[in-house]
Write a protein that holds these residues in place. Structure first.
Motif, PDB file in Angstrom:
ATOM      1  N   SER A 416      54.969 -30.788 139.795  1.00  0.00           N
ATOM      2  CA  SER A 416      55.327 -29.466 140.299  1.00  0.00           C
ATOM      3  C   SER A 416      54.506 -28.406 139.601  1.00  0.00           C
ATOM      4  O   SER A 416      54.186 -28.507 138.430  1.00  0.00           O
ATOM      5  CB  SER A 416      56.812 -29.203 140.070  1.00  0.00           C
ATOM      6  OG  SER A 416      57.168 -27.908 140.467  1.00  0.00           O
ATOM      7  N   SER A 417      54.155 -27.326 140.336  1.00  0.00           N
ATOM      8  CA  SER A 417      53.287 -26.303 139.778  1.00  0.00           C
ATOM      9  C   SER A 417      53.996 -25.443 138.744  1.00  0.00           C
ATOM     10  O   SER A 417      53.363 -24.806 137.925  1.00  0.00           O
ATOM     11  CB  SER A 417      52.734 -25.420 140.898  1.00  0.00           C
ATOM     12  OG  SER A 417      53.783 -24.764 141.582  1.00  0.00           O
ATOM     13  N   THR A 418      55.316 -25.343 138.804  1.00  0.00           N
ATOM     14  CA  THR A 418      56.048 -24.586 137.799  1.00  0.00           C
ATOM     15  C   THR A 418      57.164 -25.461 137.253  1.00  0.00           C
ATOM     16  O   THR A 418      57.394 -26.565 137.703  1.00  0.00           O
ATOM     17  CB  THR A 418      56.641 -23.294 138.391  1.00  0.00           C
ATOM     18  OG1 THR A 418      57.495 -23.640 139.483  1.00  0.00           O
ATOM     19  CG2 THR A 418      55.546 -22.374 138.882  1.00  0.00           C
ATOM     20  N   GLY A 419      57.902 -24.917 136.284  1.00  0.00           N
ATOM     21  CA  GLY A 419      58.940 -25.711 135.635  1.00  0.00           C
ATOM     22  C   GLY A 419      58.409 -26.281 134.332  1.00  0.00           C
ATOM     23  O   GLY A 419      57.345 -25.921 133.845  1.00  0.00           O
ATOM     24  N   PHE A 420      59.158 -27.203 133.710  1.00  0.00           N
ATOM     25  CA  PHE A 420      58.746 -27.777 132.433  1.00  0.00           C
ATOM     26  C   PHE A 420      57.624 -28.787 132.642  1.00  0.00           C
ATOM     27  O   PHE A 420      57.702 -29.642 133.526  1.00  0.00           O
ATOM     28  CB  PHE A 420      59.942 -28.433 131.753  1.00  0.00           C
ATOM     29  CG  PHE A 420      60.969 -27.443 131.304  1.00  0.00           C
ATOM     30  CD1 PHE A 420      60.737 -26.630 130.207  1.00  0.00           C
ATOM     31  CD2 PHE A 420      62.164 -27.297 131.993  1.00  0.00           C
ATOM     32  CE1 PHE A 420      61.672 -25.702 129.790  1.00  0.00           C
ATOM     33  CE2 PHE A 420      63.114 -26.379 131.585  1.00  0.00           C
ATOM     34  CZ  PHE A 420      62.864 -25.576 130.480  1.00  0.00           C
ATOM     35  N   ILE A 421      56.585 -28.677 131.825  1.00  0.00           N
ATOM     36  CA  ILE A 421      55.419 -29.544 131.958  1.00  0.00           C
ATOM     37  C   ILE A 421      55.267 -30.386 130.691  1.00  0.00           C
ATOM     38  O   ILE A 421      55.860 -30.065 129.655  1.00  0.00           O
ATOM     39  CB  ILE A 421      54.144 -28.717 132.191  1.00  0.00           C
ATOM     40  CG1 ILE A 421      53.853 -27.844 130.959  1.00  0.00           C
ATOM     41  CG2 ILE A 421      54.260 -27.864 133.419  1.00  0.00           C
ATOM     42  CD1 ILE A 421      52.535 -27.124 131.045  1.00  0.00           C
ATOM     43  N   PRO A 422      54.521 -31.500 130.721  1.00  0.00           N
ATOM     44  CA  PRO A 422      54.353 -32.332 129.527  1.00  0.00           C
ATOM     45  C   PRO A 422      53.883 -31.503 128.334  1.00  0.00           C
ATOM     46  O   PRO A 422      52.951 -30.706 128.435  1.00  0.00           O
ATOM     47  CB  PRO A 422      53.288 -33.345 129.973  1.00  0.00           C
ATOM     48  CG  PRO A 422      53.494 -33.457 131.443  1.00  0.00           C
ATOM     49  CD  PRO A 422      53.868 -32.073 131.899  1.00  0.00           C
ATOM     50  N   THR A 423      54.546 -31.683 127.183  1.00  0.00           N
ATOM     51  CA  THR A 423      54.309 -30.840 126.013  1.00  0.00           C
ATOM     52  C   THR A 423      54.278 -31.684 124.745  1.00  0.00           C
ATOM     53  O   THR A 423      55.036 -32.643 124.609  1.00  0.00           O
ATOM     54  CB  THR A 423      55.420 -29.772 125.896  1.00  0.00           C
ATOM     55  OG1 THR A 423      55.523 -29.063 127.133  1.00  0.00           O
ATOM     56  CG2 THR A 423      55.113 -28.786 124.780  1.00  0.00           C
ATOM     57  N   TYR A 424      53.393 -31.289 123.817  1.00  0.00           N
ATOM     58  CA  TYR A 424      53.285 -31.966 122.527  1.00  0.00           C
ATOM     59  C   TYR A 424      54.070 -31.213 121.461  1.00  0.00           C
ATOM     60  O   TYR A 424      54.369 -30.025 121.599  1.00  0.00           O
ATOM     61  CB  TYR A 424      51.820 -32.058 122.091  1.00  0.00           C
ATOM     62  CG  TYR A 424      51.001 -33.045 122.885  1.00  0.00           C
ATOM     63  CD1 TYR A 424      50.832 -34.355 122.447  1.00  0.00           C
ATOM     64  CD2 TYR A 424      50.386 -32.669 124.078  1.00  0.00           C
ATOM     65  CE1 TYR A 424      50.070 -35.258 123.153  1.00  0.00           C
ATOM     66  CE2 TYR A 424      49.612 -33.565 124.806  1.00  0.00           C
ATOM     67  CZ  TYR A 424      49.466 -34.863 124.340  1.00  0.00           C
ATOM     68  OH  TYR A 424      48.722 -35.756 125.051  1.00  0.00           O
ATOM     69  N   HIS A 425      54.364 -31.894 120.365  1.00  0.00           N
ATOM     70  CA  HIS A 425      55.038 -31.322 119.203  1.00  0.00           C
ATOM     71  C   HIS A 425      54.101 -30.272 118.578  1.00  0.00           C
ATOM     72  O   HIS A 425      52.945 -30.552 118.331  1.00  0.00           O
ATOM     73  CB  HIS A 425      55.335 -32.473 118.235  1.00  0.00           C
ATOM     74  CG  HIS A 425      55.810 -32.060 116.889  1.00  0.00           C
ATOM     75  ND1 HIS A 425      55.089 -32.321 115.745  1.00  0.00           N
ATOM     76  CD2 HIS A 425      56.928 -31.409 116.502  1.00  0.00           C
ATOM     77  CE1 HIS A 425      55.747 -31.876 114.705  1.00  0.00           C
ATOM     78  NE2 HIS A 425      56.869 -31.314 115.136  1.00  0.00           N
ATOM     79  N   THR A 426      54.562 -29.019 118.353  1.00  0.00           N
ATOM     80  CA  THR A 426      55.913 -28.562 118.635  1.00  0.00           C
ATOM     81  C   THR A 426      56.027 -27.895 120.008  1.00  0.00           C
ATOM     82  O   THR A 426      57.087 -27.937 120.632  1.00  0.00           O
ATOM     83  CB  THR A 426      56.362 -27.556 117.558  1.00  0.00           C
ATOM     84  OG1 THR A 426      55.434 -26.473 117.542  1.00  0.00           O
ATOM     85  CG2 THR A 426      56.450 -28.202 116.202  1.00  0.00           C
TER      86      THR A 426
END
Length: 656
Positions: A416-426
């Motif tokens: 999806s173009s918006t919303g939560f996306i894959p993220t690294y620490h932190t």
């Protein structure tokens, strides 16, 4: 006599009559060469995906879309084949024109699918159908234990009591959801509510079952009304039942749901259930048998407890968790000792700032080999999560090494173009900027939280697009499109992530609905590659779009760099010299010419947008002319000097 024009052109037949001294010219369309031929292609699609259209009977035609804001025809679509890119929700007409032959097809683009229609309650063993107005999708059930569904036909079959969500997915992206309830066919204790009530007081029981009646087994102890309100009459025990008679609710088996109630004049704190040990940095859940109580810890430095009974270990030791309940005779407590052991591993929370997760969350433990420039996931964990603002993860027994930690929501909305996306620490979406944790085997590393990056919905006339390629990238056909690379766009002043999209099969990406009057930068992310953002993309009313913010993936150096289309990698004209380079604004242009020439000087930014233009007279012999670029922002530009005999092109760096 008759004459027929070639296929694809207006067709003529000419007849002459010698007796009447006149002739008639008849214009008509030949069936063999002027009729429209149907082409193949989908009737619907999802935003952000590409679709193929093909005419197997004719070649050499032209493809077009009646509404490019909904779907566009990709460059290179010609002959009998077209690639259509779905831009935004709506309807457009795809047209194939070959001479006088015009063939059309309606193409609908969905951001989300219409609601699912059909059954919402099924008895065990029964089947019913669900449907959607949009065809071509795939059906699935969130719990095949409760009910199954045929992937293509939408036929649902109830298996066990419970509730499941039927999903309908188009093109692997657009999804609609529909809940189905399956009543249980056996006696169970499916009533919810308090099990203790004071004499003269009331409590309410509830159930998800439908079509039944409430019954008290001992009305001298407690009564129950038609809505499940239980009133204590005298001290003792009672069994409150919810009875669904045969045939009620559409199912043919009589069912009883019950809960044992204690009526008392004293306070019952009930009991606490749950684990009695937890590691440092980890969490467990406790529950009280009586509702409405308050949790507390005897030693918050050892273990804390939340308002819902979640216990988190902070240091090795023992703490007593208490659950206080107010009742008929005041406050009473149930207690539960918890031992906190030393934690050997890595743990933390995945947080969803300003929102919540809507599907399972996956967390990876990743190592990086600097010599080979390769990342590798050495462990991972999948955490169920629906509606929570934070979930806990842990990796036990991790070896001594340097780690990066990454989280992502695993579902059909992942692209999806918006919303939560894959993220690294932190809180970095880019692996190279992520915090690196050096972990020593046997030691605890807790509170290694990941704060998920969140895209925001914007509206505006702004547009940024480009391509990512690998290979020679010198204007030759050997450059290869890079598909599936995640592209991110940021507001350069607020550093707010707007959205992310993957490149398509042609290496193309596209961001629209961007507010004007803002400057943006685009940032690609690919595993194991160091990337450089495309900066300074200023969108204004006069210049609302940038369509060639391209990138080159260098496989040998493991880097991804901007590829300004305005910069031509050719040798400068030997008769012209530009200095200094870099410059703080003043630029000298010198030349040696056999004769006087009129020349044009053009300076453009890396998007190809002209930022300086001047016409000069280059005198015969040696000459010099100075231009002032001090008004330009620091960055990379191109400068060209052109006349009849001169074709000078070069890069120039402005530094303030």
């Amino acid at each position: 006599m008759a004459a027929t024009l070639p296929r694809g052109l207006p067709c003529l037949t000419i007849r002459f009559s010698s007796m009447n001294k006149f002739f008639t010219l008849v214009l008509f369309v030949l069936l063999s060469s002027c009729l429209s031929y149907a082409f193949t292609g989908p009737s619907s699609g999802c935003v952000g995906l590409t679709y193929d259209f093909h005419d197997s009977l004719t070649t050499g035609g032209v493809w077009s879309s009646s509404n490019p804001a909904v779907a566009t025809i990709r460059p290179g679509s010609s002959g009998s084949h077209a690639t259509v890119y779905a831009v935004s929700a709506g309807t457009t007409t795809i047209t194939y024109t070959l001479g006088a032959s015009v063939t059309t097809s309606t193409f609908t683009v969905y951001l989300s699918l219409p609601a699912i229609a059909g059954v919402d309650t099924l008895c065990i063993g029964a089947s019913g159908s669900v449907s959607n107005l949009v065809s071509g999708g795939i059906w699935s059930s969130s719990s095949t234990y409760v009910a199954t569904v045929s992937s293509s036909a939408g036929m649902v079959t109830a298996v066990h009591g419970g509730t499941t969500v039927i999903n309908y997915t188009l093109s692997g992206y657009c999804t609609a959801h529909h809940s189905i309830y399956v009543p249980s066919s056996t006696i169970d204790s499916g009533l919810t509510g308090a099990i203790h009530v004071c004499v003269g007081s009331s409590t309410t029981l509830s159930t998800t079952a439908m079509g039944g009646i409430w019954v008290s087994s001992n009305i001298a102890v407690a009564t129950v009304n038609a809505t499940g309100v239980v009133t204590g009459i005298s001290a003792g025990a009672d069994s409150i039942k919810y009875v669904v008679l045969s045939g009620a609710g559409g199912c043919g088996t009589s069912r009883s749901f019950y809960k044992n109630i204690t009526v008392t004049t004293s306070t019952s704190s009930g009991t606490i259930s749950g684990p009695s040990s937890v590691a440092v940095g980890a969490s467990i859940s406790l529950s009280g048998s009586v509702s409405g109580g308050t949790w507390s810890s005897s030693n918050p430095s050892i273990a804390t407890v939340s308002a819902t009974g979640g216990v988190t270990g902070l240091a090795a030791g023992t703490a007593t968790i208490s659950y206080g309940v107010s009742g008929c005779s005041g406050l009473a407590y149930a207690t539960h000792p918890v031992t906190v052991s030393a934690f050997n591993g890595i743990s933390g929370h995945v947080n969803f700032p300003g929102g919540y997760c809507h599907a399972d969350v996956k967390v990876w433990l990743i190592t990086y080999n600097a010599s080979t420039m390769n990342l590798a996931a050495v462990d991972s964990v999948l955490i169920p999560c629906t509606g929570a603002t934070s979930v806990y993860y842990q990796f036990l027994g991790a070896l001594t090494d340097s780690y990066r930690i990454k989280a992502a929501v695993i579902d059909t909305f992942a692209v999806s173009s918006t919303g939560f996306i894959p993220t690294y620490h932190t809180s970095s979406f880019y692996w190279y900027a992520a915090d690196v944790l050096y972990h020593i085997s046997g030691a605890p590393d807790i509170n290694q939280d990941i704060n998920m990056a969140y895209g925001t919905v914007t509206s505006g006339a702004g547009f940024v697009a480009g391509n990512v390629t690998t290979g020679a990238n010198k204007g030759t056909t050997t450059s290869v499109p890079v598909s599936g690379m995640m592209m991110y766009i940021f507001n350069s002043s607020t550093l707010q992530l707007i959205r992310s999209v993957p490149t398509d099969a042609t290496g193309h990406y596209y961001f629209n609905n961007l507010p004007l009057g803002q400057t943006y930068y685009v940032f690609p992310d690919s595993l194991n590659y160091l990337t450089t953002p495309y900066t300074g993309l200023a969108l204004t009313t006069a210049a609302p779009s940038v369509s060639n913010a391209a990138f080159v993936q260098h496989t040998l150096s493991h880097t991804i760099t901007p590829a300004p289309v305005a910069i031509v990698d050719i040798a400068p004209d030997p008769n012209v010299f530009v200095f200094p380079n870099p410059t703080n604004g003043k630029v000298n242009i010198t030349w040696t010419m056999p004769s006087s020439e009129e020349a044009t000087i053009v300076v453009a930014d890396i998007t190809g947008r002209e930022v300086f233009h001047s016409n000069i007279k280059m005198t015969a012999g040696a000459g010099v002319h100075q231009i002032d670029l001090s008004s330009l922002t620091s960055g990379l530009y191109t400068i060209s000097v052109r006349s009849a005999p001169v074709n000078y092109n070069n890069k120039i760096q402005v530094q303030h």
